[in-house]
Each structure stands twice: as C-alpha cells, then as structure tokens.
Write a protein that holds these residues in place. Structure first.
Motif, PDB file in Angstrom:
ATOM      1  N   ILE A  67     -29.646  74.862 -72.139  1.00 31.51           N
ATOM      2  CA  ILE A  67     -28.511  75.266 -71.305  1.00 31.51           C
ATOM      3  C   ILE A  67     -27.231  74.612 -71.834  1.00 31.51           C
ATOM      4  O   ILE A  67     -27.241  73.477 -72.295  1.00 31.51           O
ATOM      5  N   MET A  68     -26.164  75.361 -71.783  1.00 31.59           N
ATOM      6  CA  MET A  68     -24.889  74.838 -72.260  1.00 31.59           C
ATOM      7  C   MET A  68     -24.272  73.941 -71.198  1.00 31.59           C
ATOM      8  O   MET A  68     -24.348  74.235 -70.004  1.00 31.59           O
ATOM      9  N   VAL A  69     -23.682  72.859 -71.643  1.00 24.82           N
ATOM     10  CA  VAL A  69     -23.108  71.880 -70.728  1.00 24.82           C
ATOM     11  C   VAL A  69     -22.023  72.502 -69.852  1.00 24.82           C
ATOM     12  O   VAL A  69     -21.887  72.149 -68.680  1.00 24.82           O
ATOM     13  N   GLU A  70     -21.286  73.456 -70.392  1.00 19.31           N
ATOM     14  CA  GLU A  70     -20.261  74.127 -69.600  1.00 19.31           C
ATOM     15  C   GLU A  70     -20.891  74.892 -68.434  1.00 19.31           C
ATOM     16  O   GLU A  70     -20.358  74.911 -67.329  1.00 19.31           O
ATOM     17  N   ARG A  71     -22.043  75.515 -68.684  1.00 17.99           N
ATOM     18  CA  ARG A  71     -22.767  76.222 -67.614  1.00 17.99           C
ATOM     19  C   ARG A  71     -23.289  75.223 -66.581  1.00 17.99           C
ATOM     20  O   ARG A  71     -23.241  75.495 -65.383  1.00 17.99           O
ATOM     21  N   MET A  72     -23.765  74.071 -67.043  1.00 14.32           N
ATOM     22  CA  MET A  72     -24.202  73.026 -66.113  1.00 14.32           C
ATOM     23  C   MET A  72     -23.058  72.614 -65.196  1.00 14.32           C
ATOM     24  O   MET A  72     -23.261  72.434 -63.998  1.00 14.32           O
ATOM     25  N   ALA A  73     -21.880  72.450 -65.774  1.00 14.83           N
ATOM     26  CA  ALA A  73     -20.712  72.055 -64.983  1.00 14.83           C
ATOM     27  C   ALA A  73     -20.373  73.128 -63.948  1.00 14.83           C
ATOM     28  O   ALA A  73     -20.037  72.805 -62.803  1.00 14.83           O
ATOM     29  N   GLU A  74     -20.483  74.404 -64.328  1.00 18.27           N
ATOM     30  CA  GLU A  74     -20.229  75.502 -63.387  1.00 18.27           C
ATOM     31  C   GLU A  74     -21.233  75.477 -62.235  1.00 18.27           C
ATOM     32  O   GLU A  74     -20.861  75.610 -61.067  1.00 18.27           O
ATOM     33  N   GLU A 120     -18.483  65.105 -62.663  1.00 20.86           N
ATOM     34  CA  GLU A 120     -18.968  64.167 -61.648  1.00 20.86           C
ATOM     35  C   GLU A 120     -17.810  63.669 -60.778  1.00 20.86           C
ATOM     36  O   GLU A 120     -17.905  63.635 -59.555  1.00 20.86           O
ATOM     37  N   LYS A 121     -16.726  63.315 -61.432  1.00 21.07           N
ATOM     38  CA  LYS A 121     -15.562  62.793 -60.716  1.00 21.07           C
ATOM     39  C   LYS A 121     -14.900  63.873 -59.858  1.00 21.07           C
ATOM     40  O   LYS A 121     -14.604  63.658 -58.681  1.00 21.07           O
ATOM     41  N   GLU A 123     -16.143  66.768 -58.713  1.00 23.52           N
ATOM     42  CA  GLU A 123     -16.992  67.321 -57.649  1.00 23.52           C
ATOM     43  C   GLU A 123     -17.537  66.254 -56.699  1.00 23.52           C
ATOM     44  O   GLU A 123     -18.202  66.578 -55.726  1.00 23.52           O
ATOM     45  N   ARG A 124     -17.276  64.988 -57.028  1.00 20.21           N
ATOM     46  CA  ARG A 124     -17.751  63.855 -56.204  1.00 20.21           C
ATOM     47  C   ARG A 124     -19.256  63.895 -56.010  1.00 20.21           C
ATOM     48  O   ARG A 124     -19.768  63.876 -54.883  1.00 20.21           O
ATOM     49  N   VAL A 125     -19.940  64.012 -57.126  1.00 19.00           N
ATOM     50  CA  VAL A 125     -21.400  64.006 -57.136  1.00 19.00           C
ATOM     51  C   VAL A 125     -21.864  62.867 -58.050  1.00 19.00           C
ATOM     52  O   VAL A 125     -21.060  62.236 -58.721  1.00 19.00           O
ATOM     53  N   VAL A 126     -23.152  62.621 -58.057  1.00 15.46           N
ATOM     54  CA  VAL A 126     -23.737  61.633 -58.954  1.00 15.46           C
ATOM     55  C   VAL A 126     -24.542  62.380 -60.000  1.00 15.46           C
ATOM     56  O   VAL A 126     -25.304  63.300 -59.675  1.00 15.46           O
ATOM     57  N   ILE A 127     -24.374  61.995 -61.250  1.00 11.17           N
ATOM     58  CA  ILE A 127     -25.163  62.590 -62.334  1.00 11.17           C
ATOM     59  C   ILE A 127     -26.002  61.493 -62.967  1.00 11.17           C
ATOM     60  O   ILE A 127     -25.491  60.428 -63.330  1.00 11.17           O
TER      61      ILE A 127
END
Length: 163
Positions: A67-74, A120-121, A123-127
């Motif tokens: 999976i592409m990192v850009e898709r992960m971010a989406e 992460e920053k 969306e205020r999530v933890v990765i």
C-alpha cells in the motif's frame, strides 16, 4: 509516533499492536492495522490469541499489499474524522511504497516516515510503526541501522523501542 524495532520472529507485530491498543484515546476507540507482512486471516489468528470478542470488534485490518503511504494517510484521515479509530499500526514500514519516484530507498523511507508524522499530528492519532533490524547486531549497531535507514527518529516526539 512509536517505532518498534526488532528482528524476524521477535514478536514485533504482537507488541506493536499491544502498544497501539493501550494508546487509544478512549476504550470505545478502535485500532486499524495496516498489515503489509501478514494476510488478514493470519493476523486475525494472532489477534484472537490476544483479545476477546468485544475487543476484536474494535479492530480493523487492511492487508492491501505494498500500500502506498499516501493512501494510508488518506485512510487514516477518513477513519480519524469519523472518530471510530484513534490508533494506526503499520506492520512493516519497509513494505510500504510511495507515489513519488526516488532514486534512493532510504530517501523514500524518510519521506514516508515524515508523511506519517504529519498525518499523526494533523489527525491527532497515534501511529505505531514496525521496523525490522538484524538479529545479529548489538544494541548500538541496531540504533545506527535504524537511524541510517529511517533518519533521525530518536527525537523527543518519537518513541523508539527495541524488542
């Protein structure tokens, strides 16, 4: 961002997921696992050995190969927006790809880590990201290997754990 580094068959995936589970904002939040190393069926077996049915209902697995990192971010942005998921676990970082063309794989890995940190920053999530290291290295050599491949991830805003 939490980086969990370890050699093959050292329990990285289980430990990374356990870290992620503990980092949820609330007990109602879910966890999304981007499983690049294991198929969904295999991951469910691993997770079923760790959690009960109620906990399993709060877990999603995306086993899209390479999976592409850009898709992960989406996906991360979409899931975080609806509030159902607050933690994302990536197993394993080197299996990701990106839409950009790089001549150097280390440069690409650094770009991908940077993009995930921004996500992460924002969306205020933890990765929690799993990264492999050689089992034949000393602790000092492992740290050098990680910083050489992934950039300076040993910064105060990150947590690097060796297993």
């Amino acid at each position: 961002m939490i980086f969990l580094a370890g050699s093959e068959a050292s329990g990285k995936t289980k430990k990374a997921f356990a870290y992620g589970w503990k980092e949820r904002k609330t007990s109602e939040d879910g966890v999304l696992l981007f499983s690049l190393q294991h198929e969904k069926k295999e991951m469910w077996k691993i997770l079923q050995s760790m959690y009960g049915q109620e906990e399993l209902s709060k877990i999603e697995i995306d086993d899209t190969p390479a999976i592409m990192v850009e898709r992960m971010a989406e996906i991360t942005a979409q899931k975080a927006e609806n509030g159902a998921i607050s933690v994302f676990v990536i197993d394993e970082v080197p299996m990701m790809t990106s839409r950009k063309n790089f001549t150097d794989r280390k440069e690409e890995l650094r770009y991908m880590i940077g993009l995930l940190k921004k996500c992460e920053k924002k969306e205020r999530v933890v990765i929690v990201a799993v990264i492999p290291v050689s089992k034949y290295c000393t602790e000092m050599q492992k740290k050098k290997e990680v910083s050489t491949c992934y950039g300076e991830i040993e910064k105060p805003e990150n947590c690097l754990v060796f297993v």
